[in-house]
Design a protein around this motif. Structure first.
Motif, PDB file in Angstrom:
ATOM      1  N   VAL A   1       0.862  -1.182   0.000  1.00 48.10           N
ATOM      2  CA  VAL A   1       0.000   0.000   0.000  1.00 48.10           C
ATOM      3  C   VAL A   1       0.894   1.226   0.000  1.00 48.10           C
ATOM      4  O   VAL A   1       1.658   1.450   0.943  1.00 48.10           O
ATOM      5  CB  VAL A   1      -0.947   0.019   1.215  1.00 48.10           C
ATOM      6  CG1 VAL A   1      -1.895   1.211   1.127  1.00 48.10           C
ATOM      7  CG2 VAL A   1      -1.718  -1.287   1.317  1.00 48.10           C
ATOM      8  N   GLN A   2       0.791   2.028  -1.052  1.00 47.12           N
ATOM      9  CA  GLN A   2       1.654   3.191  -1.205  1.00 47.12           C
ATOM     10  C   GLN A   2       0.811   4.452  -1.344  1.00 47.12           C
ATOM     11  O   GLN A   2      -0.217   4.447  -2.030  1.00 47.12           O
ATOM     12  CB  GLN A   2       2.537   3.054  -2.448  1.00 47.12           C
ATOM     13  CG  GLN A   2       3.427   1.831  -2.452  1.00 47.12           C
ATOM     14  CD  GLN A   2       4.245   1.743  -3.725  1.00 47.12           C
ATOM     15  OE1 GLN A   2       5.320   2.322  -3.839  1.00 47.12           O
ATOM     16  NE2 GLN A   2       3.748   0.993  -4.696  1.00 47.12           N
ATOM     17  N   THR A   3       1.268   5.501  -0.701  1.00 47.80           N
ATOM     18  CA  THR A   3       0.624   6.796  -0.900  1.00 47.80           C
ATOM     19  C   THR A   3       1.043   7.364  -2.244  1.00 47.80           C
ATOM     20  O   THR A   3       1.964   6.869  -2.895  1.00 47.80           O
ATOM     21  CB  THR A   3       1.004   7.771   0.219  1.00 47.80           C
ATOM     22  OG1 THR A   3       2.433   7.986   0.158  1.00 47.80           O
ATOM     23  CG2 THR A   3       0.638   7.220   1.588  1.00 47.80           C
ATOM     24  N   ASN A   4       0.347   8.409  -2.637  1.00 44.90           N
ATOM     25  CA  ASN A   4       0.650   9.034  -3.925  1.00 44.90           C
ATOM     26  C   ASN A   4       2.108   9.470  -3.984  1.00 44.90           C
ATOM     27  O   ASN A   4       2.817   9.208  -4.963  1.00 44.90           O
ATOM     28  CB  ASN A   4      -0.282  10.235  -4.136  1.00 44.90           C
ATOM     29  CG  ASN A   4      -0.171  10.814  -5.538  1.00 44.90           C
ATOM     30  OD1 ASN A   4       0.866  11.345  -5.911  1.00 44.90           O
ATOM     31  ND2 ASN A   4      -1.237  10.722  -6.301  1.00 44.90           N
ATOM     32  N   GLY A   5       2.570  10.105  -2.921  1.00 41.91           N
ATOM     33  CA  GLY A   5       3.947  10.598  -2.917  1.00 41.91           C
ATOM     34  C   GLY A   5       4.970   9.487  -2.928  1.00 41.91           C
ATOM     35  O   GLY A   5       5.986   9.571  -3.628  1.00 41.91           O
ATOM     36  N   SER A   6       4.730   8.419  -2.143  1.00 37.33           N
ATOM     37  CA  SER A   6       5.706   7.323  -2.093  1.00 37.33           C
ATOM     38  C   SER A   6       5.776   6.574  -3.413  1.00 37.33           C
ATOM     39  O   SER A   6       6.853   6.131  -3.816  1.00 37.33           O
ATOM     40  CB  SER A   6       5.358   6.366  -0.957  1.00 37.33           C
ATOM     41  OG  SER A   6       4.102   5.741  -1.178  1.00 37.33           O
ATOM     42  N   LEU A   7       4.636   6.428  -4.104  1.00 31.97           N
ATOM     43  CA  LEU A   7       4.668   5.742  -5.399  1.00 31.97           C
ATOM     44  C   LEU A   7       5.451   6.552  -6.423  1.00 31.97           C
ATOM     45  O   LEU A   7       6.259   6.008  -7.177  1.00 31.97           O
ATOM     46  CB  LEU A   7       3.242   5.507  -5.902  1.00 31.97           C
ATOM     47  CG  LEU A   7       3.134   4.819  -7.256  1.00 31.97           C
ATOM     48  CD1 LEU A   7       3.772   3.437  -7.218  1.00 31.97           C
ATOM     49  CD2 LEU A   7       1.680   4.717  -7.712  1.00 31.97           C
TER      50      LEU A   7
END
Length: 872
Positions: A722-728
């Motif tokens: 599960v990744q946030t927009n920024g981490s992806l």
């Protein structure tokens, strides 16, 4: 009347002894030449070995699975071949050997997370194909296969792999258990046997294999809580002739196709061909710089011995003997340098193989490489390129020494006068080479070879233009320096007096630095384009997918029950789903990626290269099943600028045409992608699975808190990434930077070769002009002034090389972005010009030149005037 006495015949032995004496007196000059050749060859060999090792590792593991298979029966789409088809095949064609196989990728916890290729086989059908599980008499040999057949949850591993990680197949304790992670689901497998082989190549092919019974593989790959899928990946066949193949094709049920066993390997090779060719071309750039270095060294060697050659010619040495001597020296040093380059290439290959393997895993296919494979062809090619380039670079000065009359040979100024006379010819040659480069780049060809040939022709044209440019620049500086101190006035004149050496050194430095400028602009443009594309395309707050064996592709599926649970969350504003698999593009006869889109993750911000007239919202038209949306790589990769009106895809019910709604920019894959509505994909390909989910959260929802809840809530069922927009986005840029890490290493090595070249030139000039410098010292010039003169000359050469590298680097970047990149990957990039790219190039050029001049300047300060004045 006195008859003229014939000249004595001079044997070759004394000539070589004279040459050897000079090698001992000037070792540094030849060592630099050898090192330059070695680095050029090392770059070429290391790239070939690293990329070839990745291909070799994949081929070995594939060959271990393929065995004696000639053909395979595969499904059109991701659903697999139904079990019933295998039963019907055996009944209809009992004489044809057939074996069902399932393949997947996972990671073994006890193997430090190393990749494993899971292969499910039917023990009763295996004997004609592989013999891996045929007992001690099989091809590979093994033990413990009775429990493999009779007990569920058992596996067989390579004996060498088990030994390396301390596993003991058959042991009752934990050392006989392997925990396999498949798309986030970890399952313990009891190791009941091992396989090995007497052949080292076969052992390497078995290293990453994990063999299970086909029923076990079906259980492992079934969604949690669901029954095993009654299907296999493909059915291996051994066909004995065209008659059997024709009969089988006539019998084939719908949704299946027959392909040769070699088709997979060919497809894999085609996937990475452009990537490998780009790296090879980069390494050849170092060889181009190395050729300048070799030419400079041989030319100086000839110039230094012109008086000696003149005496030898008067004593009876023939032109052929001189030519053979010079080329022989070049061949000897190039052979030594090439052999050293082979050794350096092997060491460098061990370093870069990880970078290349990671890039291949990110974009092409899954492979695990633990060591490089030494290829005799690669080593022979590196040796041949190194020696041939040296002979090519040495041919011109050798020919000139051979063709010059003895009385001219005794005049040291004749070479420089010859270069001054040839300035118009240099202009003409530069024009011809540049025109040839433009024609090759404009050649409408899908092949990258003409494009790279055109690029090299442009670089050669720029190098040929350097002598006239250098003359014009130094004459201009000489005029502008009137009234300035004598050291300043001498510097441009000295550069002009040694035009045959300084022009080549400046050209080599200019080419090397222009490569840095061009690649920096290209990589910066690429990164800027990708950042903009990510900002526009990734609009969801959270992205959910199974953990993958690669960084850039999702190979597993999300459990359907988890998808339903997430969709029912009250804190969601919207949810989009994606799935992907390979589909055959009929018109281009190649595979592309079909993306089943259950919504638009970009929320309408996706950048489009083209939208069909009359269509306001391409995704609304997609959901209405009005057609498909293509990535631009689908048509640009094939050399077509026109967007097709429709595409033909292979479906289980046969070929089908789909209108094209729009074409979008996509930088996640160079194969090309086609977007289709998820419901339509499920209807045509009978697959409704989900590989990734985009979540748009309701206002006020905390993305990090929701992500943590999702990770923990389904851990017992399936581990999720599960990744946030920024981490992806950050992860995507890390993949990008990792992909170009090898390019940065090649840039650095190219500059090192150029630095060696200009350092060698400066050392040569110092040795040649020793008597001239002694006269300057005798007439009152201090060591400090002489040092400043040397550094000023090198600084001027570096400044000119840096200034000329800027426009050449921009041209190089334009070609890389608009020609080579489009033909290689089918991506449209926006060129981003940043001042730092040009400032950096200027600093590198001047810095390299000044650093190269420090040692010669120090040597001049320690010179003995009386000894230097006695030199002839």
């Amino acid at each position: 009347m006195n008859e003229a006495s014939p000249l004595p015949v001079v044997r070759n032995g004394p000539l070589w002894r004279l040459a050897a004496r000079r090698w001992r007196r000037r070792p540094l000059q030849y060592l630099l030449c050898i090192l330059g050749i070695a680095l050029g060859v090392a770059m070429l060999v290391s790239i070939d070995l690293a990329s070839g090792s990745a291909q070799r590792a994949f081929s070995l593991s594939t060959d271990a699975i393929t065995g004696r298979t000639t053909h395979r029966l595969v499904a059109i789409g991701p659903a697999g071949v139904p079990d019933a088809t295998f039963v019907a095949l055996r009944r209809r064609f009992p004489e044809i050997p057939a074996a069902p196989v399932i393949e997947a990728y996972g990671r073994g916890e006890e193997l430090d997370g190393d990749l494993l290729r899971l292969v499910g086989v039917d023990l009763f059908s295996e004997a004609p194909f592989r013999g891996l599980l045929g007992g001690d008499g099989g091809k590979a040999g093994g033990k413990g296969f009775v429990p493999f057949l009779t007990e569920p949850g058992t596996a067989v591993i390579a004996a060498e792999t088990a030994e390396r990680f301390g596993l003991h197949p058959g042991a009752a304790d934990g050392s006989g258990t392997l925990h396999l992670d498949l798309a986030g689901r970890t399952t313990p497998l009891r190791l009941v046997g091992s396989v090995s082989s007497d052949s080292s190549l076969e052992r390497r092919g078995l290293e990453t294999l994990l063999l299970v019974d086909i029923a076990t593989a079906q259980d492992l790959l079934a969604p949690a809580g669901a029954p095993a899928v009654p299907a296999v990946g493909h059915i291996d066949l051994i066909l004995e002739g065209p008659a059997q193949e024709a009969a089988l094709r006539e019998w084939l049920p719908s949704g299946l196709k027959l392909e040769t066993a070699a088709a997979r390997g060919n497809a894999v090779q085609q996937m990475t061909a452009a990537f490998e060719l780009n790296l090879t071309a980069m390494s050849l750039l170092a060889m181009v710089v190395g050729i300048f270095l070799i030419y400079n060294t041989v030319t100086f060697s000839v110039v230094q011995r012109r008086s000696l050659f003149g005496v030898l010619r008067c004593l009876g040495v023939t032109r052929g003997q001189l030519f053979a001597l010079i080329l022989g020296e070049a061949a000897l040093f190039s052979l030594v340098g090439s052999l050293l380059g082979l050794a350096l290439g092997v060491l460098l290959g061990r370093t870069v193989v990880g970078l290349i393997t990671q890039t291949i895993n990110d974009f092409y296919f899954v492979v695990s490489v633990r060591q490089i494979s030494l290829s005799g062809f690669t080593l022979a090619k590196g040796l041949l390129v190194g020696v041939a380039s040296a002979l090519l670079a040495s041919a011109l000065p050798a020919w000139e020494a051979m063709a010059t009359p003895p009385q001219m040979t005794l005049q040291r100024s004749s070479l420089e006068a010859g270069w001054q006379r040839r300035l118009p010819w240099f202009l003409l040659a530069a024009l011809v080479s540049g025109s040839l480069g433009v024609l090759l780049l404009r050649w409408d060809s899908r092949s990258l070879v003409p494009a790279f040939a055109g690029l090299f022709a442009l670089l050669m044209g720029a190098a040929l233009l350097m002598p006239p440019v250098l003359v014009a620049a130094m004459e201009g500086l000489g005029w502008a320096s009137r009234g300035l101190p004598v050291v300043v006035r001498l510097a441009p004149r000295d550069i002009l007096r040694s035009l045959s050496r300084t022009a080549v050194a400046v050209a080599a430095l200019m080419v090397a630095v222009s490569v840095i400028v061009g690649l920096s602009i290209m990589i910066g443009s690429f990164r800027g384009t990708v950042v903009t594309w990510l900002d526009q395309t990734l609009q969801a707050d959270l992205f959910v997918s199974p953990p993958s064996t690669t960084a850039n592709r999702v190979l597993g599926k999300v459990d359907p029950a988890i998808v339903a649970t997430i969709a029912a969350r009250p804190d969601l504003r919207a949810m989009v789903t994606y799935n992907n698999f390979d589909v055959h593009l009929v018109d281009q006869d190649r595979d592309i990626t079909l993306i089943a889109a259950g919504g638009d993750v970009s929320a309408g911000r996706r950048p489009y290269a083209w939208i069909r007239p009359g269509v306001d919202d391409p995704f609304a038209a997609l959901e209405a099943r009005e057609g498909v949306i293509l990535s631009e790589a689908v048509y640009l990769r094939d050399g077509k600028s026109a967007i097709p009106e429709q595409v033909r895809l292979e479906t289980p019910e046969g070929e089908r045409s789909f209108p094209v709604i729009a074409a979008f920019y996509d930088y996640s894959s160079d194969r090309g992608s086609v977007l289709m509505d998820r419901a339509q994909v499920a209807e045509l390909w009978h697959d409704d699975s989900v590989a990734s989910i985009g979540l748009f959260l309701a206002p006020g929802a905390d993305a990090e808190a929701v992500a943590a809840e999702l990770r923990q809530g389904f851990g017992s069922r399936q581990a999720l990434l599960v990744q946030t927009n920024g981490s992806l986005r950050q992860g995507s840029l890390e993949i990008f930077d990792r992909t170009f890490a090898i390019t940065g290493a090649l840039q650095l090595l190219t500059v090192v070769v150029a630095f060696i070249g200009i350092f060698s030139t400066l050392m040569s000039l110092q040795l040649e002009r020793g008597r001239e410098f002694a006269v300057l010292r005798a007439t009152g010039m201090t060591p400090r002034q002489l040092g400043r003169l040397t550094l000023l000359e090198t600084g001027l050469m570096g400044l000119l090389a840096g200034a000329c590298s800027m426009p050449l680097g921009f041209v190089l970047a334009w070609v890389l972005v608009h020609v080579i990149n489009v033909r290689s990957f089918g991506w449209t990039l926006q060129i981003a010009l940043e001042p730092r790219f040009f400032i950096q190039s200027l600093l590198i050029a001047v810095g390299a030149a000044v650093l190269a001049g420090l040692y010669p300047a120090q040597r001049l300060g320690r010179m003995t005037i009386s000894e230097a004045l006695r030199q002839e």
